[in-house]
Motif scaffolding. Structure first.
Motif, PDB file in Angstrom:
ATOM      1  N   GLY A   1      49.735  -9.208-107.356  1.00 38.05           N
ATOM      2  CA  GLY A   1      50.159  -7.852-107.064  1.00 38.05           C
ATOM      3  C   GLY A   1      49.208  -7.033-106.230  1.00 38.05           C
ATOM      4  O   GLY A   1      49.523  -5.886-105.882  1.00 38.05           O
ATOM      5  N   HIS A   2      48.046  -7.592-105.856  1.00 35.57           N
ATOM      6  CA  HIS A   2      47.109  -6.809-105.037  1.00 35.57           C
ATOM      7  C   HIS A   2      47.695  -6.557-103.645  1.00 35.57           C
ATOM      8  O   HIS A   2      47.597  -5.449-103.109  1.00 35.57           O
ATOM      9  N   VAL A   3      48.280  -7.592-103.053  1.00 34.10           N
ATOM     10  CA  VAL A   3      48.968  -7.447-101.764  1.00 34.10           C
ATOM     11  C   VAL A   3      50.456  -7.298-102.047  1.00 34.10           C
ATOM     12  O   VAL A   3      51.050  -8.113-102.767  1.00 34.10           O
ATOM     13  N   ALA A   4      51.061  -6.250-101.484  1.00 28.34           N
ATOM     14  CA  ALA A   4      52.463  -5.958-101.791  1.00 28.34           C
ATOM     15  C   ALA A   4      53.430  -6.812-100.984  1.00 28.34           C
ATOM     16  O   ALA A   4      54.553  -7.059-101.421  1.00 28.34           O
TER      17      ALA A   4
ATOM     18  N   ALA B   1      44.508 -17.973-100.190  1.00 23.98           N
ATOM     19  CA  ALA B   1      43.965 -16.777-100.836  1.00 23.98           C
ATOM     20  C   ALA B   1      44.975 -15.636-100.806  1.00 23.98           C
ATOM     21  O   ALA B   1      45.103 -14.874-101.783  1.00 23.98           O
ATOM     22  N   LEU B   2      45.707 -15.520 -99.699  1.00 22.01           N
ATOM     23  CA  LEU B   2      46.711 -14.465 -99.601  1.00 22.01           C
ATOM     24  C   LEU B   2      47.809 -14.663-100.639  1.00 22.01           C
ATOM     25  O   LEU B   2      48.261 -13.696-101.274  1.00 22.01           O
ATOM     26  N   ARG B   3      48.235 -15.906-100.854  1.00 21.59           N
ATOM     27  CA  ARG B   3      49.281 -16.162-101.846  1.00 21.59           C
ATOM     28  C   ARG B   3      48.816 -15.732-103.244  1.00 21.59           C
ATOM     29  O   ARG B   3      49.587 -15.142-104.014  1.00 21.59           O
ATOM     30  N   GLU B   4      47.569 -15.985-103.580  1.00 21.03           N
ATOM     31  CA  GLU B   4      47.049 -15.581-104.887  1.00 21.03           C
ATOM     32  C   GLU B   4      47.112 -14.064-105.057  1.00 21.03           C
ATOM     33  O   GLU B   4      47.483 -13.556-106.118  1.00 21.03           O
TER      34      GLU B   4
ATOM     35  N   LYS C   1      44.804  -1.902-102.512  1.00 23.68           N
ATOM     36  CA  LYS C   1      45.874  -2.414-103.372  1.00 23.68           C
ATOM     37  C   LYS C   1      47.213  -1.919-102.835  1.00 23.68           C
ATOM     38  O   LYS C   1      47.380  -0.746-102.520  1.00 23.68           O
ATOM     39  N   GLY C   2      48.165  -2.858-102.734  1.00 27.70           N
ATOM     40  CA  GLY C   2      49.479  -2.524-102.205  1.00 27.70           C
ATOM     41  C   GLY C   2      49.604  -2.686-100.706  1.00 27.70           C
ATOM     42  O   GLY C   2      50.618  -2.298-100.120  1.00 27.70           O
ATOM     43  N   VAL C   3      48.585  -3.270-100.048  1.00 23.53           N
ATOM     44  CA  VAL C   3      48.602  -3.418 -98.608  1.00 23.53           C
ATOM     45  C   VAL C   3      49.706  -4.380 -98.166  1.00 23.53           C
ATOM     46  O   VAL C   3      50.090  -5.307 -98.900  1.00 23.53           O
TER      47      VAL C   3
END
Length: 524
Positions: A247-250, A239-242, A222-224
């Motif tokens: 908030g999983h990907v920063a 999938a990356l946009r979701e 989380k926050g990667v």
């Protein structure tokens, strides 16, 4: 005088090389497909970057074309099989953009960590939102490299200078080379779980497409932060946009996209995304380097016949060509066989030459074998770059020669040592055509076909009938069928030439047959 079409913008210094070497040229950039088809038949060579698209229709119209030269590494805008079938040499400049691309990835990391583009836009609007843009330090963070070749190695060096912890996933990276680079070699699952920043530095192949799939993206920390300055298609953009939205990907920094030019994209519109229009190679230095290289390579080829950085042709002299040509083809095919049979990190590759072939210049054959071995994971590799790429990954390459061959006039054997064991494959040339004559120490005699099926099984009654039934029901026609075995009811192999490549579901059915140890689809 040979004529060259410069179909994308090259530096004036590169144009001067053509002029000074006595090569006639025309500069016609931005041609539409029909315009390119109309004129390409007038030229012996064409120099391009990423703009001109040389598909099979364009190449079919190239009646006099002898060489295609790409200023840069990526050749996804060239139909290489079509060029090869027409006898056109395709060249690139594999290492001219490396530093520039690596620096762009580092710049993306900083831009994401400190939200520089959004902060700049806000500040220039007079908002002064100091409390809104709380960044993160890169110091002491874990950087995960997917791909640790030339560009990945440069990124690792820069990241080590920033005092980051660098881990790398690359099946071709040896433990020794990882130590030299100052990185920890890990599996992909480990990288996904540990990395604070992930950067991709791998070509787009069947094995790397969507390597950051929806499933793998969900496994990230989380926050990667995710940076892709390599190739569009390595990451599932939707999938990356979701994951950005929830908030999983920063943050994500992308220089390449599945569809380019990217007029619209799932990632666009997010304030967590930094996007650039494929600028990885866009520095004055890189543009100059690759342009000069491509002009020299085209001039040398058209004026002297020298082949440099060829993706589909051996780099050999005109005097050596007649003798070496069939053995270079054999080396590439044995290497391709071996490369498709290996799933683990490669520690060493040995190429042994026996009989008459041992008296020839074996360097082009070794390079061809290396390119064949490495190509399943590194699609853009060529005979010239293969030795450097193998060295860069810490793969020990050795050659051995033996004047006599017990059975054949000439024999070539490729032995690969991986983290899991050793595999060896041998072949020869009969009537000018390459043949595979030994796999896993078992003798057989098979011609190479564009699509083949390899099965390793125990030699038990009923296997051949069951295999034939599965292929027949799947509509896969058998062209050739060759067998080898240790002894009755012991280890055996079947090498089947097929007219249609078997689907994964068909391979699964074969794998499920009694006594089958391994089943693979091979392409040549």
């Amino acid at each position: 005088m040979p004529r060259v079409l410069i179909a994308d913008k090259l530096s004036p210094a590169a144009v001067d090389i053509f002029k000074n070497r006595g090569v006639d040229f025309d500069i016609k950039t931005g041609l539409a497909k029909d315009e390119l088809i109309a004129v390409i038949g007038d030229y012996d060579g064409i120099a391009i970057r990423s703009g001109a698209k040389l598909d099979k229709d364009v190449i079919a119209a190239a009646t006099n074309l002898k060489v295609i030269a790409r200023a840069g590494i990526g050749v996804d805008n060239v139909d290489i099989p079509a060029a090869t079938a027409k006898g056109v040499v395709v060249m690139n400049t594999p290492f001219g953009n490396s530093i520039t691309t690596a620096e762009h990835a580092i710049a993306m990391m900083f831009a994401l960590a400190r939200q520089i583009p959004a902060a700049d836009a806000s500040t220039q609007q007079g908002k002064w939102e100091k409390n809104r843009f709380m960044g993160v330090e890169l110091y002491a963070k874990t950087l995960g490299l997917i791909g640790a070749g030339n560009i990945g190695g440069i990124v690792a060096d820069r990241a080590n200078g920033l005092k980051m912890k660098v881990i790398a996933y690359d099946p071709f990276l040896s433990p020794e080379r990882a130590i030299e680079m100052g990185v920890e070699k890990v599996e992909l699952e480990d990288l996904l779980a540990r990395a604070d920043v992930i950067t991709l530095h791998t070509p787009l192949t069947d094995k790397t497409r969507n390597i950051l799939s929806a499933e793998n993206l969900a496994k990230t920390k989380k926050g990667v932060l995710i940076v892709n300055c390599a190739r569009g298609g390595l990451v599932d953009e939707t999938a990356l946009r979701e994951l950005l939205d929830n908030g999983h990907v920063a943050g994500a920094g992308f220089d390449v996209f599945v569809t380019e030019p990217a007029k619209e994209n799932p990632l666009f519109g997010s304030d967590k995304v930094v996007a650039t229009p494929h600028l990885g190679a866009s520095t004055n230095e890189a543009q100059e380097n690759v342009a000069l290289q491509v002009a020299e390579q085209v001039s040398d080829f058209l004026l002297t016949g020298a082949v440099t950085n060829a993706l589909n042709s051996p780099s050999i002299t005109a005097e050596e060509a007649p003798k070496l040509k069939p053995f270079v083809a054999l080396a590439e095919k044995i290497g391709a066989f071996a490369g498709q049979m290996v799933d683990f990190g490669i520690n060493s590759i040995d190429i042994a030459y026996e009989g008459q072939v041992a008296q020839l210049n074996v360097k082009p054959m070794t390079s061809a074998a290396l390119a064949g071995v490495l190509r399943p994971m590194l699609a853009e590799i060529n005979m010239v770059s293969a030795p450097a790429v193998a060295k860069d990954r810490g793969i020990v390459v050795s050659e051995s020669r033996q004047d006599d061959s017990p059975i054949y006039d000439s024999l070539m054997r490729v032995t690969i040592t991986t983290e899991k064991g050793v595999r060896a494959f041998a072949g020869t040339v009969i009537g000018g055509a390459p043949r595979i004559v030994e796999v896993k120490g078992m003798e057989l005699d098979a011609a190479f076909a564009p699509a083949m099926l390899y099965v390793n099984n125990l030699d038990k009654p009923g296997f051949i009938g069951a295999l034939g039934t599965i292929l027949a029901e799947a509509g896969v026609n058998i062209a050739t069928f060759n067998l080898g075995r240790v002894a009755a009811e012991e280890d055996a192999i079947a090498l089947v030439g097929v007219d249609q490549a078997p689907a994964d579901t068909v391979l699964a059915q074969i794998q499920a047959l009694p006594h089958v140890k391994e089943a693979r689809a091979l392409t040549f």
